[in-house]
Every structure is written in C-alpha cells, then in structure tokens.
Design a protein around this motif. Structure first.
Motif, mmCIF file in Angstrom:
data_model
loop_
_atom_site.group_PDB
_atom_site.id
_atom_site.type_symbol
_atom_site.label_atom_id
_atom_site.label_comp_id
_atom_site.label_asym_id
_atom_site.label_seq_id
_atom_site.Cartn_x
_atom_site.Cartn_y
_atom_site.Cartn_z
ATOM 1 N N LEU A 189 0.815 -1.222 0.000
ATOM 2 C CA LEU A 189 0.000 0.000 0.000
ATOM 3 C C LEU A 189 0.850 1.275 0.000
ATOM 4 O O LEU A 189 0.311 2.371 -0.006
ATOM 5 N N LEU A 190 2.157 1.095 0.034
ATOM 6 C CA LEU A 190 3.051 2.251 0.111
ATOM 7 C C LEU A 190 2.811 3.281 -1.001
ATOM 8 O O LEU A 190 2.703 4.486 -0.730
ATOM 9 N N PRO A 191 2.686 2.866 -2.265
ATOM 10 C CA PRO A 191 2.435 3.855 -3.321
ATOM 11 C C PRO A 191 1.130 4.619 -3.097
ATOM 12 O O PRO A 191 1.039 5.808 -3.375
ATOM 13 N N LEU A 192 0.132 3.892 -2.544
ATOM 14 C CA LEU A 192 -1.155 4.532 -2.265
ATOM 15 C C LEU A 192 -0.981 5.606 -1.192
ATOM 16 O O LEU A 192 -1.522 6.713 -1.289
ATOM 17 N N HIS A 193 -0.188 5.255 -0.163
ATOM 18 C CA HIS A 193 0.077 6.234 0.903
ATOM 19 C C HIS A 193 0.855 7.425 0.349
ATOM 20 O O HIS A 193 0.592 8.567 0.717
ATOM 21 N N SER A 194 1.820 7.135 -0.508
ATOM 22 C CA SER A 194 2.612 8.225 -1.093
ATOM 23 C C SER A 194 1.711 9.147 -1.896
ATOM 24 O O SER A 194 1.821 10.373 -1.815
ATOM 25 N N LEU A 195 0.805 8.541 -2.671
ATOM 26 C CA LEU A 195 -0.121 9.344 -3.480
ATOM 27 C C LEU A 195 -1.024 10.173 -2.580
ATOM 28 O O LEU A 195 -1.234 11.373 -2.809
ATOM 29 N N ASN A 196 -1.501 9.531 -1.520
ATOM 30 C CA ASN A 196 -2.369 10.218 -0.570
ATOM 31 C C ASN A 196 -1.626 11.385 0.079
ATOM 32 O O ASN A 196 -2.149 12.495 0.176
ATOM 33 N N GLU A 208 -2.767 22.072 -10.802
ATOM 34 C CA GLU A 208 -1.792 21.531 -11.755
ATOM 35 C C GLU A 208 -1.846 19.995 -11.715
ATOM 36 O O GLU A 208 -2.170 19.413 -10.670
ATOM 37 N N PRO A 209 -1.522 19.305 -12.836
ATOM 38 C CA PRO A 209 -1.618 17.841 -12.841
ATOM 39 C C PRO A 209 -0.692 17.202 -11.800
ATOM 40 O O PRO A 209 0.362 17.762 -11.486
ATOM 41 N N LEU A 210 -1.115 16.054 -11.303
ATOM 42 C CA LEU A 210 -0.282 15.314 -10.352
ATOM 43 C C LEU A 210 0.881 14.688 -11.111
ATOM 44 O O LEU A 210 0.672 14.069 -12.152
ATOM 45 N N ARG A 211 2.072 14.876 -10.595
ATOM 46 C CA ARG A 211 3.223 14.213 -11.217
ATOM 47 C C ARG A 211 3.669 13.119 -10.248
ATOM 48 O O ARG A 211 4.322 13.389 -9.247
ATOM 49 N N PHE A 212 3.259 11.876 -10.547
ATOM 50 C CA PHE A 212 3.486 10.769 -9.615
ATOM 51 C C PHE A 212 3.907 9.530 -10.382
ATOM 52 O O PHE A 212 3.244 9.127 -11.328
ATOM 53 N N ASP A 213 5.047 8.975 -9.966
ATOM 54 C CA ASP A 213 5.548 7.779 -10.617
ATOM 55 C C ASP A 213 4.757 6.588 -10.080
ATOM 56 O O ASP A 213 5.193 5.875 -9.182
ATOM 57 N N ALA A 214 3.578 6.397 -10.652
ATOM 58 C CA ALA A 214 2.636 5.428 -10.084
ATOM 59 C C ALA A 214 2.880 4.024 -10.605
ATOM 60 O O ALA A 214 3.225 3.839 -11.768
ATOM 61 N N PRO A 215 2.692 3.006 -9.728
ATOM 62 C CA PRO A 215 2.713 1.626 -10.230
ATOM 63 C C PRO A 215 1.497 1.396 -11.130
ATOM 64 O O PRO A 215 0.549 2.189 -11.114
ATOM 65 N N LYS A 216 1.547 0.308 -11.863
ATOM 66 C CA LYS A 216 0.532 0.031 -12.880
ATOM 67 C C LYS A 216 -0.900 0.194 -12.365
ATOM 68 O O LYS A 216 -1.749 0.815 -12.997
ATOM 69 N N LEU A 218 -2.071 1.938 -9.986
ATOM 70 C CA LEU A 218 -2.497 3.288 -9.606
ATOM 71 C C LEU A 218 -2.483 4.261 -10.783
ATOM 72 O O LEU A 218 -3.003 5.365 -10.683
ATOM 73 N N GLU A 219 -1.865 3.827 -11.854
ATOM 74 C CA GLU A 219 -1.717 4.705 -13.014
ATOM 75 C C GLU A 219 -3.056 5.283 -13.471
ATOM 76 O O GLU A 219 -3.188 6.483 -13.709
ATOM 77 N N GLU A 220 -4.057 4.396 -13.536
ATOM 78 C CA GLU A 220 -5.360 4.832 -14.026
ATOM 79 C C GLU A 220 -6.008 5.817 -13.076
ATOM 80 O O GLU A 220 -6.666 6.765 -13.499
ATOM 81 N N ILE A 221 -5.798 5.586 -11.767
ATOM 82 C CA ILE A 221 -6.379 6.511 -10.774
ATOM 83 C C ILE A 221 -5.740 7.883 -10.923
ATOM 84 O O ILE A 221 -6.426 8.912 -10.956
ATOM 85 N N VAL A 222 -4.402 7.899 -11.014
ATOM 86 C CA VAL A 222 -3.691 9.171 -11.164
ATOM 87 C C VAL A 222 -4.150 9.865 -12.456
ATOM 88 O O VAL A 222 -4.416 11.076 -12.469
ATOM 89 N N ASP A 223 -4.281 9.080 -13.526
ATOM 90 C CA ASP A 223 -4.739 9.661 -14.792
ATOM 91 C C ASP A 223 -6.138 10.254 -14.644
ATOM 92 O O ASP A 223 -6.420 11.345 -15.140
#
Lengths: 461, 236
Positions: A189-196, A208-216, A218-223
């Motif tokens: 869940l670490l990437p989720l916490h980082s995004l949060n 401004e758009p989120l710039r986040f190196d998301a795992p696969k 989470l990519e769609e959520i960030v998009d």
C-alpha cells in the motif's frame, strides 16, 4: 453507496490472516489427532509385544496350561519409568493362570484378533490389549486368553510433549504469518500512501496535474485525477472568460448610455440625475454579481495569487480611496504597520474586498440626518502570528442581532439604502480565498477586521 | 471644479488630442466634451487611420480604446512608444481585469480608465496627464489667485511674488502638478532629494507647514493621515 468507510489495509490484513488462521487451526487439529494416533499406535505395539512375550511363556503340562513367567520380567519388558503394567492369562474356563484376578470385567473376545481398549482397574485408567492364543499339545488344542494393560501416564506425557512442540511451532508460524502479512500489506500500500500524502500536501487551490511515478494499478487513478483537475482548470478558465466577456459586453453599452445622458441633459436636470443614478446602480449590481461569481472558491483562478506587500498596497489603495471618502464628507486615515508585511493574495480581489468594506462604511456611518460621521480608518496590525487588516468607521455601528447576519447574501441592515446586499458576502468569500477570517464588532463605530494567518513561507500556494 | 480649472488652462493652452475609439457614440461624446472644454480633437474609429494620423501630426495626448478593429490598442501603444516616448496616453477600455490593466500600463500607457466612465472623469484624467507631461512646461498654471510660471519657476500670489526656497518650490510644483490627487510623503522626499542627499520624511511636514503659511488661503494642502498630502483649490 456504503455508509461506512472501511480501511483497505484492514481489509487486506483480515482477508489474508483469517483464511490462514482457519487453515492453521484445522492443520493443527489434524496434526494433533494424527500425532495422538501415532503415539497410541506406538504404545499399543509395545503393549502387544509384552503380551507376546507372556504368550511365549505359556506351556501345557498334565493337560493343563501353565505360565512360566517371572513377574520381574514384566517390569523388564515394559521398561517404563512411569506408570504401572498389569497382566493376566486365563484359560478357556476363565481360570486365571497368572496375573491379577478380576483385572478384566469385560468379556474377552473369542476371536484370535487382538483388541485394544480402555478400561479402569483399581481406580486407574488403563489401556489394555487382549487376544486369544491357542497351544497344541499331543493333538489337543488349548486356548488361552492374554491381557496386558498399562496406565496412561507415559502416553499422556508423550502426547503433551508433542502437543507443546506443535503449539510452539504453530505460534511461531502464526506470528511469522502476521508479521509478514503486515509488512507485505504495508509495502503493497506504500504507493497509495505516497499518493495520498502527495494529495494531502497539495494546496486545495493547486489544480496543476499530479506528477506521480505510479505503479501500474495506480496509473489509471492518477490519470483520472489529472483528467478531473484538467476539467476543473477548464471550468475555471471558462468562468473567467465568461465573466470577462459579460463584463466587457455590458460595460460598453452602459458607457454609451452614460455618455448619451451626459450630452443630452444638463447636470442638474432631475431626469438626468435619476437616470444616472439608475445606471450607476445597474453598473454596481453588474460588477457585484460578476465579482460574486468570480470569488467563488470552486471557480477562482489561483494563478493570480502572488506575494503582495501589504504596506505598499494599502498606501496606494489609500491614495485612491481617501479621495472617495473626502467626496462623501468623511475624513480618511491610514495607519501603517512598522514592519513590512507580505501576504499571498490576488491584488484585484484584495482591492475589491476593501472597496466593499469601505463602501459599506461610507453608506452606513452617517447620523440621522445622513451626515457623515468622523473618519474611516484603514490599518494594518500584527498580533503575534496574525495580520489584521482593519477598516473602522466612527458611525453608530450596528445592533448585535444584525452582526450575525451581515455576511448573509442579500442581507441589508437598512433596506432603504442602495446596494445589492452582496458586498459583505463577497468580503467573506474573498477572505476565505485568502484563508483569512472576518471579524466584525462595534468599537465606537463598526470595525471590520480581515485576519490573515502570518506565514513566512507562504510564497507558495 | 476640474472643469473650471480646465477652462483656465484653455485660455492659455491649445492642446491637440487624438482620440481612437471604435464606438461612435462614445467617440462623439468624448469629442464633444473635450472640444467644449477647449481642446482640439481629431478622432478616428479604427487603428489604421489612427496610426496614420500619429505619423503625420504631433499630438499632445492620445486617448485610446484598446479594442480597436484592425490593430489592437496594445500594438498602437507599442508603436507610439517606438516613435515618441513622451506622448501621454490615456487608455479607455472595457477590459477591467487587473492583468489587462497592468498590460496596458506596462506597455506604455500613462493612465487607464475603465468603462463605464463619466465624461468629467475623462476630462480630469486628460488634464492631469497634460499637467504632468513635459509639454506644458513653458506654460503658466493658475489656481485661485496663484499663478505659477512653470518655465521660470516663479510663483505669484495676486500681483506679488511668493518667496519659496528651492525645496518648498519643488514640493509646491509637485503638488500642483498632481492637483486634487494624493501624493505620498515618500514621493515628495524622492522628488526633492538627489542620490547623495538624505532627507527624513518628517522634514516634509516642516516644508508643508511653511508652504501653508506662505500660500495662505489661496490654495489648500490637506494632510491625508498616514498617506501624504493633497493640494486642492478649496477645502472639501
């Protein structure tokens, strides 16, 4: 929609640990019974071996069975440290050839197969084996019934030892699984916490758009978030353009009307005065409504926010506004702060906010004969970590009941006076955009204070 | 009051003003008003004609609408600044956003008036710009019984000279050029001191006090508390 929010982490942990716990429990039950069975099996075989040793000692003499088996041999054969061994050999007539009388109350099976069973003798719980054996002598068959029993202590000790080891292993395995599950879930869940954390850290005004190196995953959520942010930006820009267009398109015809009136009428003409007043009122309403729409927290464009030197801003503002106050018959005072104060602000909104407060003062700080009362004072004060931008008049103030309503939309203290009733509502909206509070109180007149939080690092929004 | 003052100028000055405004009603209104005050006005409804006029004649002031057909007002300001740096430009526009105002002023406009406006305001801003521009310097400014010869820097009250020292005169000149507008103390200090000269803002109060005594009731200098001073014909 679910009424109760659940934790993803909790769900994952529950879904991993619960099945594993049930599986572990079932496995331990299986192992317990399996091991218990094996232990019993081992001891049963040993018990049977003792019985077979006794069987070797049975012979026939004078057409009668006899057993030549010294009692110490039993102790030797059983070779046990704990517990007691009982034995008995009976002939076909039930005569005990050797061993303990009345050891067995149960009828002994007639078959040759050995039978293991639990029994009680002399108040002691025993495990026993009985079987029938036949000895042939001089063409005659003699049947004997052998029974050997032992107390349960040694079996119990062995089973307990194994159970202890088993429980120890299971506890270790359970703890290991729980620990691994926690670590795995946390890492997962670490990437989720980082995004949060990234979203929490962002100012709600930052689109401004989120710039986040998301795992696969989470990519769609960030998009999707970025698409929504883009749409919000578009909406804000659309509102801004719409506001500007409406403003632009209405200002020109109003200007035309005003010019026509000025050219057609004498300045003292009653019609001219009335029509000009109407036009001015219309312009004011248009500007207030546009400003009201513009200062909505959801459609404001925060890119116009910048660091503003409040001292310079207020001084320049006073240069313009003092003339307005003088024209209405008020005096005007500006009290600057000794220290330089910068705030993150949109200068045009700040100016509109002060305009609305001062217009309010110019309108209401009058006596019963509508004569202006005293001075309008604009001041900047620093109270610890707060910056107070105050406008104070020397009028009669307002009653305490009205104080609670003056920020309501379309609320007017005196409905006979001109105005939209939006002014102070706009003031509050603009204050909110600046993360500031508005304080209104009677203090030998009415004092309106905009309280900004003083942050040295509020250069970034 | 401002119109009265403008009439006084009109007796002395003949100023050529170019007006570029695409809205005929507004253009006519401004034309008539300024003409009535005594200015000479040329007006055009589009940018191309306006640029041609600017190339062929020297004007004292340009009144410009930003939303002109053909050439945008901002481009006209840029061109004017390339040709003649000191032509005062008053922008009148329906573009009211701060960034638009800043763009206009940054590009080279001297003042910005948002629509809708009153014609008196146009006249007042025009006069203020002309007063501040270098072009009037050989003329005399009149206010009540005061006459100030800007060329020789001589102030008369009625028929007698008013004796002002260099700093008092500079402050007076700065205030009368910004008549009816507020001038901050810092502006005054900046105006009367050079780089190697240091002056405490509180000293300005002394000069103002002396000026008030010497000028008497001929003109009014109002103390705007916390901001600066304003010179006006009468006490408001």
């Amino acid at each position: 929609m679910r009424s109760k929010t659940t934790s993803l982490k909790q769900n994952l942990i529950v879904w991993v640990i619960a099945p594993l716990s049930i599986f572990t429990l079932l496995l331990s039950l299986f192992l317990y019974f399996y091991l218990q069975n094996k232990v019993n099996d081992f001891f049963n075989k040993r018990l049977y071996a003792i019985a077979q040793s006794i069987e070797q000692s049975i012979g026939v003499k004078d057409e009668k069975l006899f057993v030549d088996f010294p009692s110490f041999s039993i102790d030797f054969l059983s070779s046990q440290d704990k517990g007691v061994v009982y034995y008995a050999v009976q002939d076909a007539h039930g005569v005990v050839l050797i061993g303990y009388k009345n050891l067995f109350k149960k009828p002994i099976p007639k078959a040759h197969n050995k039978v293991f069973y639990d029994t009680v003798y002399d108040g002691i719980a025993l495990k026993a084996v009985s079987y029938k054996t036949s000895i042939t002598s001089v063409g005659k068959v003699y049947n004997a019934y052998i029974t050997v029993a032992e107390s349960m202590e040694e079996r119990d000790v062995n089973i307990k030892d194994m159970l202890s080891i088993l429980i120890g292993i299971l506890i270790f395995v359970a703890l290991f699984i729980i620990a691994v599950t926690f670590v795995a879930v946390k890492r997962g869940l670490l990437p989720l916490h980082s995004l949060n954390a990234m979203i929490q850290k962002r100012d709600s005004r930052d689109l401004e758009p989120l710039r986040f190196d998301a795992p696969k995953e989470l990519e769609e959520i960030v998009d999707s978030i970025n698409v929504l942010l883009h749409r919000s930006r578009d909406t804000i820009e659309y509102m801004e353009h719409f506001n500007a267009d409406v403003s632009h398109q209405l200002r020109t015809p109003i200007a035309e009307l005003k010019v026509k009136l000025e050219l057609l009428y004498d300045k003292n003409n009653e019609d001219y005065i009335a029509l000009t007043k109407l036009l001015d009122n219309m312009t004011h309403i248009m500007e207030q409504l546009l400003l009201y729409a513009k200062t909505n927290a959801n459609t404001i464009n925060f890119k116009h926010f910048t660091m503003v030197n409040l001292n310079k801003f207020c001084k320049n503002y006073s240069k313009k506004t003092a003339l307005r106050a003088y024209k209405k018959g008020f005096d005007y005072i500006f009290q600057d702060s000794d220290e330089t104060i910068e705030i993150n602000s949109d200068p045009i909104l700040l100016e509109s906010m002060l305009d609305n407060i001062i217009n309010n003062a110019l309108c209401y700080a009058v006596d019963d004969n509508k004569n202006p009362m005293g001075a309008i004072t604009l001041s900047i004060q620093r109270h610890e970590q707060a910056i107070w931008l105050c406008v104070k008049d020397e009028g009669k103030g307002i009653d305490e009941q009205s104080i609670h309503h003056i920020f309501d939309r379309y609320y007017r203290v005196d409905s006979k006076k001109e105005g939209t009733g939006l002014g102070l509502n706009i003031v509050r909206q603009i204050a909110i955009l600046h993360k500031a509070e508005v304080l209104v109180r009677n203090e030998n007149g009415l004092k309106v204070a905009i309280i900004f939080e003083h942050q040295k690092d509020n250069h970034t929004i | 009051m401002l119109i009265a003052l403008a009439y006084k100028y009109a007796k002395i000055l003949v100023m050529d003003i170019l007006l570029l405004e695409d809205n005929e009603t507004l253009a006519n209104g401004i034309y008539q008003k300024l003409k009535g005050v005594g200015f000479i006005i040329d007006f055009f409804l589009n940018g191309e004609d306006g640029l041609y006029a600017l190339e062929s004649k020297m004007y004292d002031l340009l009144i410009l609408d930003l939303g002109l057909p053909g050439i945008d007002g901002i481009d006209i300001i840029k061109k004017v600044r390339e040709w003649q740096n000191n032509l005062p430009i008053l922008v009148i526009s329906a573009r009211d956003r701060l960034d638009q105002r800043i763009l206009g002023l940054d590009t080279g406009a001297d003042d910005y008036l948002c629509k809708p406006f009153e014609l008196d305001e146009v006249v007042a801003r025009t006069q203020a710009l002309l007063r501040r521009s270098k072009r009037h310097l050989s003329y005399t400014l009149t206010c009540n019984d005061l006459n100030y010869d800007t060329k020789n820097r001589v102030l008369r009250k009625g028929n007698s000279f008013v004796d002002l020292n260099k700093r008092e005169l500079t402050i007076f000149e700065h205030l009368i050029l910004n008549l009816n507008a507020i001038v901050s103390k810092e502006d005054i200090v900046e105006h009367i001191t050079s780089l190697d000269d240091d002056l405490n803002p509180t000293a300005v109060e002394t000069y103002i006090s002396r000026l008030r005594k010497k000028l008497g009731s001929s003109i009014y200098i109002k103390n705007v508390r916390g901001v600066g001073y304003m010179m006006a014909e009468h006490e408001e």
